[in-house]
Write a protein that holds these residues in place. Sequence first.
Motif, PDB file in Angstrom:
ATOM      1  N   PHE A 104      14.111  28.798  96.666  1.00 27.30           N
ATOM      2  CA  PHE A 104      15.238  29.709  96.448  1.00 27.30           C
ATOM      3  C   PHE A 104      16.489  28.898  96.209  1.00 27.30           C
ATOM      4  N   PHE A 105      17.191  29.245  95.152  1.00 24.10           N
ATOM      5  CA  PHE A 105      18.485  28.635  94.863  1.00 24.10           C
ATOM      6  C   PHE A 105      19.543  29.633  95.309  1.00 24.10           C
ATOM      7  N   ILE A 106      20.502  29.156  96.095  1.00 22.66           N
ATOM      8  CA  ILE A 106      21.579  30.061  96.483  1.00 22.66           C
ATOM      9  C   ILE A 106      22.937  29.415  96.199  1.00 22.66           C
ATOM     10  N   GLY A 107      23.879  30.269  95.841  1.00 25.55           N
ATOM     11  CA  GLY A 107      25.227  29.791  95.561  1.00 25.55           C
ATOM     12  C   GLY A 107      26.138  30.992  95.414  1.00 25.55           C
ATOM     13  N   ARG A 108      27.414  30.714  95.300  1.00 18.81           N
ATOM     14  CA  ARG A 108      28.377  31.787  95.112  1.00 18.81           C
ATOM     15  C   ARG A 108      29.209  31.475  93.871  1.00 18.81           C
ATOM     16  N   ASN A 109      29.581  32.557  93.162  1.00 20.81           N
ATOM     17  CA  ASN A 109      30.518  32.383  92.060  1.00 20.81           C
ATOM     18  C   ASN A 109      29.892  31.465  90.998  1.00 20.81           C
ATOM     19  N   LEU A 110      30.613  30.464  90.533  1.00 16.91           N
ATOM     20  CA  LEU A 110      30.071  29.597  89.487  1.00 16.91           C
ATOM     21  C   LEU A 110      28.751  28.948  89.895  1.00 16.91           C
ATOM     22  N   ASP A 111      28.626  28.652  91.179  1.00 14.81           N
ATOM     23  CA  ASP A 111      27.389  28.025  91.656  1.00 14.81           C
ATOM     24  C   ASP A 111      26.205  28.975  91.524  1.00 14.81           C
ATOM     25  N   TYR A 112      26.450  30.228  91.794  1.00  7.32           N
ATOM     26  CA  TYR A 112      25.383  31.224  91.624  1.00  7.32           C
ATOM     27  C   TYR A 112      24.980  31.301  90.148  1.00  7.32           C
ATOM     28  N   ALA A 113      25.995  31.424  89.286  1.00  9.96           N
ATOM     29  CA  ALA A 113      25.708  31.581  87.857  1.00  9.96           C
ATOM     30  C   ALA A 113      24.930  30.383  87.329  1.00  9.96           C
ATOM     31  N   MET A 114      25.318  29.178  87.754  1.00  8.90           N
ATOM     32  CA  MET A 114      24.630  27.986  87.274  1.00  8.90           C
ATOM     33  C   MET A 114      23.233  27.867  87.876  1.00  8.90           C
ATOM     34  N   SER A 115      23.073  28.341  89.133  1.00 12.02           N
ATOM     35  CA  SER A 115      21.770  28.178  89.784  1.00 12.02           C
ATOM     36  C   SER A 115      20.690  29.004  89.088  1.00 12.02           C
ATOM     37  N   LEU A 116      21.086  30.024  88.330  1.00 13.37           N
ATOM     38  CA  LEU A 116      20.099  30.764  87.534  1.00 13.37           C
ATOM     39  C   LEU A 116      19.377  29.797  86.596  1.00 13.37           C
ATOM     40  N   GLU A 117      20.131  28.870  86.061  1.00 11.17           N
ATOM     41  CA  GLU A 117      19.556  27.883  85.149  1.00 11.17           C
ATOM     42  C   GLU A 117      18.737  26.838  85.906  1.00 11.17           C
ATOM     43  N   GLY A 118      19.250  26.390  87.044  1.00 11.03           N
ATOM     44  CA  GLY A 118      18.505  25.419  87.856  1.00 11.03           C
ATOM     45  C   GLY A 118      17.142  25.975  88.235  1.00 11.03           C
ATOM     46  N   SER A 119      17.133  27.234  88.589  1.00 17.99           N
ATOM     47  CA  SER A 119      15.891  27.884  88.990  1.00 17.99           C
ATOM     48  C   SER A 119      14.940  28.042  87.804  1.00 17.99           C
ATOM     49  N   LEU A 120      15.479  28.444  86.661  1.00 22.86           N
ATOM     50  CA  LEU A 120      14.619  28.607  85.476  1.00 22.86           C
ATOM     51  C   LEU A 120      14.003  27.275  85.061  1.00 22.86           C
ATOM     52  N   LYS A 121      14.809  26.208  85.097  1.00 20.58           N
ATOM     53  CA  LYS A 121      14.270  24.890  84.723  1.00 20.58           C
ATOM     54  C   LYS A 121      13.050  24.571  85.565  1.00 20.58           C
ATOM     55  N   LEU A 122      13.196  24.764  86.884  1.00 15.50           N
ATOM     56  CA  LEU A 122      12.100  24.411  87.784  1.00 15.50           C
ATOM     57  C   LEU A 122      10.863  25.249  87.486  1.00 15.50           C
ATOM     58  N   LYS A 123      11.021  26.564  87.403  1.00 13.84           N
ATOM     59  CA  LYS A 123       9.822  27.398  87.254  1.00 13.84           C
ATOM     60  C   LYS A 123       9.163  27.206  85.898  1.00 13.84           C
ATOM     61  N   GLU A 124       9.938  27.025  84.851  1.00 14.02           N
ATOM     62  CA  GLU A 124       9.288  26.998  83.536  1.00 14.02           C
ATOM     63  C   GLU A 124       8.485  25.734  83.305  1.00 14.02           C
ATOM     64  N   ILE A 125       8.901  24.616  83.872  1.00 15.23           N
ATOM     65  CA  ILE A 125       8.120  23.395  83.590  1.00 15.23           C
ATOM     66  C   ILE A 125       7.207  22.979  84.737  1.00 15.23           C
ATOM     67  N   SER A 126       7.492  23.395  85.980  1.00 14.41           N
ATOM     68  CA  SER A 126       6.646  22.946  87.108  1.00 14.41           C
ATOM     69  C   SER A 126       5.720  24.053  87.601  1.00 14.41           C
ATOM     70  N   TYR A 127       5.956  25.280  87.133  1.00 17.69           N
ATOM     71  CA  TYR A 127       5.170  26.465  87.533  1.00 17.69           C
ATOM     72  C   TYR A 127       5.309  26.780  89.027  1.00 17.69           C
ATOM     73  N   ILE A 128       6.350  26.260  89.644  1.00 11.52           N
ATOM     74  CA  ILE A 128       6.635  26.639  91.034  1.00 11.52           C
ATOM     75  C   ILE A 128       7.483  27.908  90.990  1.00 11.52           C
ATOM     76  N   HIS A 129       7.112  28.867  91.815  1.00 11.72           N
ATOM     77  CA  HIS A 129       7.904  30.086  91.842  1.00 11.72           C
ATOM     78  C   HIS A 129       9.312  29.786  92.369  1.00 11.72           C
ATOM     79  N   SER A 130      10.321  30.194  91.628  1.00 14.92           N
ATOM     80  CA  SER A 130      11.683  29.981  92.124  1.00 14.92           C
ATOM     81  C   SER A 130      12.575  31.119  91.654  1.00 14.92           C
TER      82      SER A 130
END
Length: 364
Positions: free
Chosen positions: A224-250
Motif C-alpha cells: 500500500f502506498f499512502i500519502g497526502r496531497n501531491l504525495d498521494y497523487a504521485m503515489s498513484l504512479e509509484g503503485s502502478l509502476k510496481l504492479k505492472e512490472i512485478s505483478y505484486i498487488h499494490s
Amino acid sequence: EKGGYQHFMAKEIMEQPKAVRDTISPRIQDGKIVLDNITLTAEQIKGFSKIFILACGSAYHVGMVAKYILEKFARIPVEVDVASEFRYRHPIIDDKVLVLVISQSGETADTLAALREAKKLGARTLSIVNVVGSSIANDSDDVIYTWAGPEIAVATTKAYSTQLAVIYLLAIYFADLLGNLSKEDYAYYVSQLQELPDKIAEILSNKEHIQFLASQFFNVKDVFFIGRNLDYAMSLEGSLKLKEISYIHSDAYAAGELKHGTISLVEDGTLVVALATQNKLFDKMMSNVKEVKARGAVVLGLTTEKNTKIEQEADHTLYIPEMCEMMLPSLAVVPLQLFAYYVASMKGCDIDKPRNLAKSVTVE
Ligand code: F6R
C-alpha cells in the motif's frame, strides 16, 4: 541499443535528467518561460473558467498531480478524468474550458476520442505529447512536446517525468500571466525548475540503496502506498509502476482515507510505502505511519533529507533532496520507479514487456 543496460526501462529511468532538461531548457530564455509555438493568447488564458485534464494510465496520474499544482498556481479549477470515462458521461464543456490532453504516444484511442469529443463541445484544446506528428498532436489546437525521445519499455518513466516538467512550465506561465506570482517568486520557481535535472541525477546516483530495499521486499504479496496531497497523487504512479512490472498487488490511497476502510487490510508484515515530502502534512503522515505500524505494517518512508525524524517511526527510509514542494513529485517518483524495477528484476519478470500490456493502446 539498450546503451549497456539490461532493459530499456533501466536505460529510460537513467535518461530522465537529460529528458527533463531537453524538455525544460528550450522553454526558458533569459529567466522567462517562453511557450513560443502556442497560439493561446493571454486573453484566452485569463478567460478560462476551468481546466479539464484528460488522459489514461500514467498520463492520467500526471493529471492528478497537475490538478494540485495548477489549482495552487493558476487558481483555475481543475478537473481530471480518465479519457474512457469522460467520453460517456455528458461532460459540461464550453469555450471557456481548456481541455489539457496528456499522452506519450499521442495515439491512445480513448484519449484521442475524448479530445475529439471535447472539441465538438467547443473546448479549447492543448496537448502534452511525446510523439511528434501523432494523432493527438495533430488534432489539438496547441501542442507542447515532451522531448523525452523514444520510449520503448512498456512501463513509462521518462515520459511521465517530462510530462510533469511541462506541467510546472504551464503552472508558472499561467500564474505569471494571471498576476499570481511576485517577480521574486517567479524567478525562484524558474530557477528551481532549472535545477530539477541535477536533483533527479543525484537520486539516480544512489540507486544501490534502493536496490537493497528491493531485495528486502521482492517477496511481498501486497503493497500500500499512502500519502497526502501531491504525495498521494504521485503515489498513484509509484503503485502502478510496481504492479505492472512485478505483478505484486499494490494500491495507492490518500492517507486520510485509510481509516475509512482500507486499514482493515493491513496485517503483520504488510508493506506500506509512506510518502511524506510535504512539510505541512509531515506530522499528519507520521500519525498515519503510527496507525499502520500498530497493525503490524512494515513501513518504508520517503521524505526529504531534512526530515530525519521519520526514522523514529519508519522501518526503512528513502531520502530525496530538498527543493520547492511543488516539484518534489518529480523527485519522489524516481526511487519508486527504481524500486519497482529492482523488485521486478529480482522476481525475474519480463520487465520491458509485462504480460497482457501493450505500449500504445490503440483499441478502446
Ligand atoms: C504505464 C503506462 C500506461 C500509459 C497509458 C497512456 O506505465 O505506460 O498507463 O501511460 O497507456 O498512454 P499514452 O501516454 O501513450 O496515451
